[in-house]
Design a protein around this motif. Structure first.
Motif, PDB file in Angstrom:
ATOM      1  N   GLU A 197       0.839  -1.210   0.000  1.00 32.35           N
ATOM      2  CA  GLU A 197       0.000   0.000   0.000  1.00 32.35           C
ATOM      3  C   GLU A 197       0.869   1.253   0.000  1.00 32.35           C
ATOM      4  OE1 GLU A 197      -3.455   2.194   2.700  1.00 32.35           O
ATOM      5  OE2 GLU A 197      -2.654   0.252   3.340  1.00 32.35           O
ATOM      6  N   TYR A 198       1.943   1.230   0.803  1.00 28.31           N
ATOM      7  CA  TYR A 198       2.872   2.362   0.865  1.00 28.31           C
ATOM      8  C   TYR A 198       3.523   2.583  -0.506  1.00 28.31           C
ATOM      9  CZ  TYR A 198       7.150   4.950   2.001  1.00 28.31           C
ATOM     10  OH  TYR A 198       8.166   5.872   2.010  1.00 28.31           O
ATOM     11  N   ALA A 199       3.987   1.494  -1.111  1.00 26.08           N
ATOM     12  CA  ALA A 199       4.699   1.600  -2.394  1.00 26.08           C
ATOM     13  C   ALA A 199       3.796   2.160  -3.491  1.00 26.08           C
ATOM     14  CB  ALA A 199       5.255   0.232  -2.798  1.00 26.08           C
ATOM     15  N   ALA A 200       2.504   1.854  -3.413  1.00 25.51           N
ATOM     16  CA  ALA A 200       1.574   2.277  -4.460  1.00 25.51           C
ATOM     17  C   ALA A 200       0.997   3.672  -4.219  1.00 25.51           C
ATOM     18  CB  ALA A 200       0.436   1.260  -4.561  1.00 25.51           C
ATOM     19  N   SER A 201       1.342   4.288  -3.099  1.00 27.27           N
ATOM     20  CA  SER A 201       0.741   5.578  -2.728  1.00 27.27           C
ATOM     21  C   SER A 201       1.466   6.750  -3.383  1.00 27.27           C
ATOM     22  CB  SER A 201       0.793   5.764  -1.211  1.00 27.27           C
ATOM     23  OG  SER A 201       0.022   4.777  -0.574  1.00 27.27           O
ATOM     24  N   ALA A 202       0.744   7.857  -3.475  1.00 21.11           N
ATOM     25  CA  ALA A 202       1.351   9.102  -3.966  1.00 21.11           C
ATOM     26  C   ALA A 202       2.348   9.608  -2.938  1.00 21.11           C
ATOM     27  CB  ALA A 202       0.262  10.146  -4.201  1.00 21.11           C
ATOM     28  N   ASP A 203       3.315  10.408  -3.403  1.00 20.80           N
ATOM     29  CA  ASP A 203       4.373  10.900  -2.516  1.00 20.80           C
ATOM     30  C   ASP A 203       3.822  11.620  -1.299  1.00 20.80           C
ATOM     31  OD1 ASP A 203       6.193   9.867  -4.250  1.00 20.80           O
ATOM     32  OD2 ASP A 203       6.804  11.782  -5.125  1.00 20.80           O
ATOM     33  N   ASP A 204       2.767  12.432  -1.489  1.00 26.23           N
ATOM     34  CA  ASP A 204       2.261  13.228  -0.376  1.00 26.23           C
ATOM     35  C   ASP A 204       1.471  12.417   0.647  1.00 26.23           C
ATOM     36  OD1 ASP A 204       0.148  12.733  -2.022  1.00 26.23           O
ATOM     37  OD2 ASP A 204      -0.616  14.789  -2.071  1.00 26.23           O
ATOM     38  N   GLU A 205       1.198  11.139   0.324  1.00 30.47           N
ATOM     39  CA  GLU A 205       0.473  10.279   1.271  1.00 30.47           C
ATOM     40  C   GLU A 205       1.418   9.356   2.037  1.00 30.47           C
ATOM     41  OE1 GLU A 205      -2.347   8.107  -1.005  1.00 30.47           O
ATOM     42  OE2 GLU A 205      -3.473   9.865  -1.654  1.00 30.47           O
ATOM     43  N   ARG A 206       2.659   9.219   1.542  1.00 28.82           N
ATOM     44  CA  ARG A 206       3.528   8.177   2.090  1.00 28.82           C
ATOM     45  C   ARG A 206       3.945   8.434   3.533  1.00 28.82           C
ATOM     46  NH1 ARG A 206       7.484   6.477  -2.974  1.00 28.82           N
ATOM     47  NH2 ARG A 206       5.946   5.134  -4.005  1.00 28.82           N
ATOM     48  N   TYR A 207       4.232   9.703   3.868  1.00 32.46           N
ATOM     49  CA  TYR A 207       4.687   9.937   5.239  1.00 32.46           C
ATOM     50  C   TYR A 207       3.601   9.576   6.239  1.00 32.46           C
ATOM     51  CZ  TYR A 207       6.265  11.899   9.581  1.00 32.46           C
ATOM     52  OH  TYR A 207       6.612  12.016  10.903  1.00 32.46           O
ATOM     53  N   ARG A 208       2.368   9.981   5.963  1.00 29.11           N
ATOM     54  CA  ARG A 208       1.292   9.662   6.905  1.00 29.11           C
ATOM     55  C   ARG A 208       1.128   8.150   7.064  1.00 29.11           C
ATOM     56  NH1 ARG A 208      -3.624  12.472   8.815  1.00 29.11           N
ATOM     57  NH2 ARG A 208      -4.933  10.865   9.715  1.00 29.11           N
ATOM     58  N   LEU A 209       1.177   7.422   5.940  1.00 27.08           N
ATOM     59  CA  LEU A 209       1.037   5.965   6.011  1.00 27.08           C
ATOM     60  C   LEU A 209       2.142   5.346   6.863  1.00 27.08           C
ATOM     61  CD1 LEU A 209       0.016   5.028   2.353  1.00 27.08           C
ATOM     62  CD2 LEU A 209      -1.340   4.620   4.422  1.00 27.08           C
ATOM     63  N   ALA A 210       3.370   5.819   6.665  1.00 30.55           N
ATOM     64  CA  ALA A 210       4.495   5.260   7.419  1.00 30.55           C
ATOM     65  C   ALA A 210       4.431   5.685   8.891  1.00 30.55           C
ATOM     66  CB  ALA A 210       5.810   5.726   6.797  1.00 30.55           C
ATOM     67  N   ALA A 211       4.090   6.964   9.128  1.00 31.70           N
ATOM     68  CA  ALA A 211       4.091   7.492  10.498  1.00 31.70           C
ATOM     69  C   ALA A 211       2.995   6.870  11.358  1.00 31.70           C
ATOM     70  CB  ALA A 211       3.927   9.010  10.457  1.00 31.70           C
ATOM     71  N   THR A 212       1.864   6.519  10.720  1.00 32.68           N
ATOM     72  CA  THR A 212       0.727   5.986  11.486  1.00 32.68           C
ATOM     73  C   THR A 212       0.591   4.474  11.344  1.00 32.68           C
ATOM     74  OG1 THR A 212      -0.778   6.380   9.625  1.00 32.68           O
ATOM     75  CG2 THR A 212      -0.543   8.164  11.239  1.00 32.68           C
ATOM     76  N   ALA A 213       1.657   3.803  10.929  1.00 32.70           N
ATOM     77  CA  ALA A 213       1.606   2.346  10.711  1.00 32.70           C
ATOM     78  C   ALA A 213       1.079   1.636  11.963  1.00 32.70           C
ATOM     79  CB  ALA A 213       2.991   1.828  10.354  1.00 32.70           C
ATOM     80  N   PRO A 214       0.026   0.799  11.823  1.00 28.80           N
ATOM     81  CA  PRO A 214      -0.517   0.081  12.980  1.00 28.80           C
ATOM     82  C   PRO A 214       0.522  -0.779  13.689  1.00 28.80           C
ATOM     83  CG  PRO A 214      -2.028  -0.054  11.115  1.00 28.80           C
ATOM     84  CD  PRO A 214      -0.779   0.569  10.592  1.00 28.80           C
ATOM     85  N   ALA A 215       1.564  -1.203  12.945  1.00 23.92           N
ATOM     86  CA  ALA A 215       2.605  -2.048  13.555  1.00 23.92           C
ATOM     87  C   ALA A 215       3.308  -1.334  14.712  1.00 23.92           C
ATOM     88  CB  ALA A 215       3.623  -2.448  12.486  1.00 23.92           C
ATOM     89  N   LYS A 216       3.230  -0.003  14.750  1.00 23.87           N
ATOM     90  CA  LYS A 216       3.887   0.730  15.832  1.00 23.87           C
ATOM     91  C   LYS A 216       3.162   0.547  17.173  1.00 23.87           C
ATOM     92  CE  LYS A 216       6.025   4.463  13.094  1.00 23.87           C
ATOM     93  NZ  LYS A 216       6.143   5.927  12.934  1.00 23.87           N
ATOM     94  N   GLN A 250       8.024   8.773  20.888  1.00 20.09           N
ATOM     95  CA  GLN A 250       7.616   9.590  19.744  1.00 20.09           C
ATOM     96  C   GLN A 250       7.172   8.654  18.619  1.00 20.09           C
ATOM     97  OE1 GLN A 250       9.499  13.453  17.679  1.00 20.09           O
ATOM     98  NE2 GLN A 250      10.913  11.728  17.728  1.00 20.09           N
ATOM     99  N   VAL A 251       5.865   8.631  18.375  1.00 20.55           N
ATOM    100  CA  VAL A 251       5.317   7.704  17.382  1.00 20.55           C
ATOM    101  C   VAL A 251       5.287   8.348  15.994  1.00 20.55           C
ATOM    102  CG1 VAL A 251       3.403   6.130  16.891  1.00 20.55           C
ATOM    103  CG2 VAL A 251       3.914   6.751  19.248  1.00 20.55           C
ATOM    104  N   SER A 252       5.047   9.645  15.962  1.00 19.83           N
ATOM    105  CA  SER A 252       5.070  10.382  14.687  1.00 19.83           C
ATOM    106  C   SER A 252       5.358  11.838  14.991  1.00 19.83           C
ATOM    107  CB  SER A 252       3.743  10.239  13.942  1.00 19.83           C
ATOM    108  OG  SER A 252       2.649  10.669  14.734  1.00 19.83           O
TER     109      SER A 252
END
Length: 546
Positions: free
Chosen positions: A376-395, A477-479
């Protein structure tokens, strides 16, 4: 042959070999005039900038001091061009002087060529009202701040010796029955008054408010204090009542909730920049009293409109307080020209060594995204990637593990996104605090955290600034705000106040591996590396097994 930890290069970059025995001493001396750019494990890179050199000069260091630092620690002879460049750049500071001559504001220089050059500059000539003599021009009375801004941009910073209005006298004394200013706080106040106006840089927890109180007592005049938010305003008020002879009747709050103007008035940046029908609605506050001192708390966060207002307040003595001069908008030059140059800067590790702030260990915990989230991260637009990574449920499971590991300690869990904060609070069974939390509720939660009835608090970036939580020993610090170095400084700073418990501080940053989250984390950590802190990299899976 020299064998120090520094390699000085002709482009004014400097490399520091981290493992060298003299690296800590070199870092300490280099930070006076150079800015850290990158901080990988083995070799840190610094940049010698004009503003860094001018700030160092204003703080009392001359060119030979700075060249001496480079020569003392250099592995190879420093390039001749760098030494010449430093001498010439430092030599530009003070070649132009702003003075008063009777009722006139005057720009003076003994260098006729420089004076001719700047007087003909398109953005400066309208600020000058005429040539007085071969070495001076009269300056428009309203243009003192704007002139200093434009001169810095041209590369000719003026030394402002035009003095300040004393303001309305108002006696303020420090109530030192059971405390005294620490030596570095005293030194900061001395340096400020020697220079007249400027910025004091001290780590969070090192008592910047007390430096402000010391300056107020020395000035003995009506004072306007500008702060980031209402909680901060109330903390300033409480500290001044505790540490000085000021009474409740002498201190006013000017915020969204209360509009009091008293000999000492504490106002928020937000109220000063509030507009009604396109006009600043509360500018009257700046003229409501004959202020002799204006204090800018967290000056690295000064909103852009306040710069414009400050340009018109150059006759008032101005003190900026901050943990870092880094501004993500690049307006350090405006702080230099409008508030004043850096007058005092104490390295964090130095104050820690004196026992005035707590030692801290910093960890970066790298979290792997599950395969589906990676796709999902790889397929996302550049401006969406940070939010996806920062809010990853795995955290989330890593946060739970760290909270369990530090059970019984006071723990701050810090996030950037409101839905993530809500999710964390639900999962941990802990209260949350965001920008929408009413001020009274914020103060209740902070107090409950201080007295231990709440041990875990989930907070947004509202807790970055001017919040006194001395017993916090763990921050997770989660995000964060992308690659903000100033935010990293503020967040670690929440942990550095000395603890009654004696527990050490632990600062964890959770980072999604192989994403922009990891890239931004490297930028945020530059500031802490400059202060001598190093990050230990932990693998989340190993942490969970442990």
């Amino acid at each position: 042959m020299p064998s120090g930890p520094l390699i000085v290069q002709s482009d004014r970059s400097v490399l520091l070999e981290v493992a060298h025995p003299a690296a800590e001493d070199a870092r300490h001396d280099l930070a006076v005039f150079a800015e850290l750019e990158r901080a990988p494990e083995h070799m840190h890179s610094y940049r010698i900038t004009r503003l860094g050199l001018w700030n160092a000069r204003a703080a009392g260091h001359d060119a030979e001091d700075m060249i001496g630092t480079l020569e003392r620690y250099a592995k190879f002879p420093i390039p001749q061009s760098v030494a010449i460049d430093i001498r010439e750049t430092v030599g530009r500071y003070g070649r132009l002087v702003i003075e008063r001559d009777g009722d006139d504001l005057v720009l003076r220089s003994t260098d006729a060529a420089v004076l001719t050059e700047i007087s003909r500059a398109k953005r400066i000539s309208p600020l000058l009202t005429g040539q007085r003599s071969s070495d001076s021009y009269t300056v428009a009375p309203w243009a003192r701040g704007q002139l200093k801004q434009e001169l810095v941009k041209l590369g000719w910073p003026a030394e402002d010796l035009a003095g300040f209005t004393p303001g309305t006298p108002h006696k303020i004394s420090l109530d030192t029955a059971d405390w005294n200013l620490r030596p570095y706080q005293d030194h900061a106040v001395d340096n400020f008054f020697t220079g007249g106006s400027g910025v004091v840089v001290l780590p969070c927890g090192a008592g910047k408010t007390l430096v402000g109180a010391g300056a107020m007592a020395r000035a003995g005049t009506t004072t306007l204090i500008l702060v980031t938010n209402t909680v901060s305003a109330r903390q300033w008020r409480s500290e001044l009542l505790r540490r000085t002879t000021l009474t409740e009747d002498e201190i006013g709050e000017y915020s969204g909730a209360v509009k009091e103007v008293k000999p000492v008035t504490i106002a928020t940046y937000q109220i000063l920049t509030a507009k009604r029908k396109g006009e600043y609605a509360h500018l009257g506050l700046l003229d409501a009293m004959d202020w002799g001192l204006i204090i800018y708390d967290e000056v690295h966060l000064l909103p852009a409109p306040v710069f414009k207002l400050t340009a018109e307040l150059q006759a008032r003595r101005r003190l900026g307080l901050t943990a870092t001069l880094v501004r993500e908008d690049g307006r350090e030059g405006d702080v230099f020209s409008l508030i004043g140059p850096k007058r005092f800067d104490a390295p964090w590790k130095e104050i820690e060594a004196q026992g005035f702030i707590s030692p801290a260990s910093c960890y970066e915990v790298r979290v792997d995204l599950p395969q589906q989230e990676r796709l999902e991260y790889a397929a996302s637009a550049d401006d969406e990637r940070y939010r996806l990574a920062a809010t990853a449920p795995a955290k989330l499971r890593v946060v739970r593990q760290l909270v369990d590991k530090h059970a019984g300690e006071r723990i701050l869990v810090i996030g950037q996104y409101l839905d993530q904060i809500e999710q964390l609070a639900d999962a941990l069974g802990a209260p949350s605090l965001t920008g929408s939390t009413p001020v009274d509720e914020r103060e209740r939660l902070y107090q409950a955290f201080r007295d231990g009835s709440i041990t875990v608090l989930v907070v947004s970036k509202v807790a970055n600034f001017s919040v006194d939580l001395p017993e916090a020993t763990v921050a997770i610090q989660v995000s964060g705000s992308f690659g903000s170095r100033q935010e990293e400084a503020q967040r670690l700073g929440r942990l550095l106040r000395p603890k009654e418990s004696g527990l050490p501080a632990n600062f964890y940053t959770l980072v999604a591996r192989d994403t922009v989250d990891q890239d931004f984390a490297q930028n945020r950590q530059r500031f802490l590396a400059e202060q001598g802190y190093s990050y230990e990299i932990l693998d989340a899976d190993a942490l969970l097994v442990a």
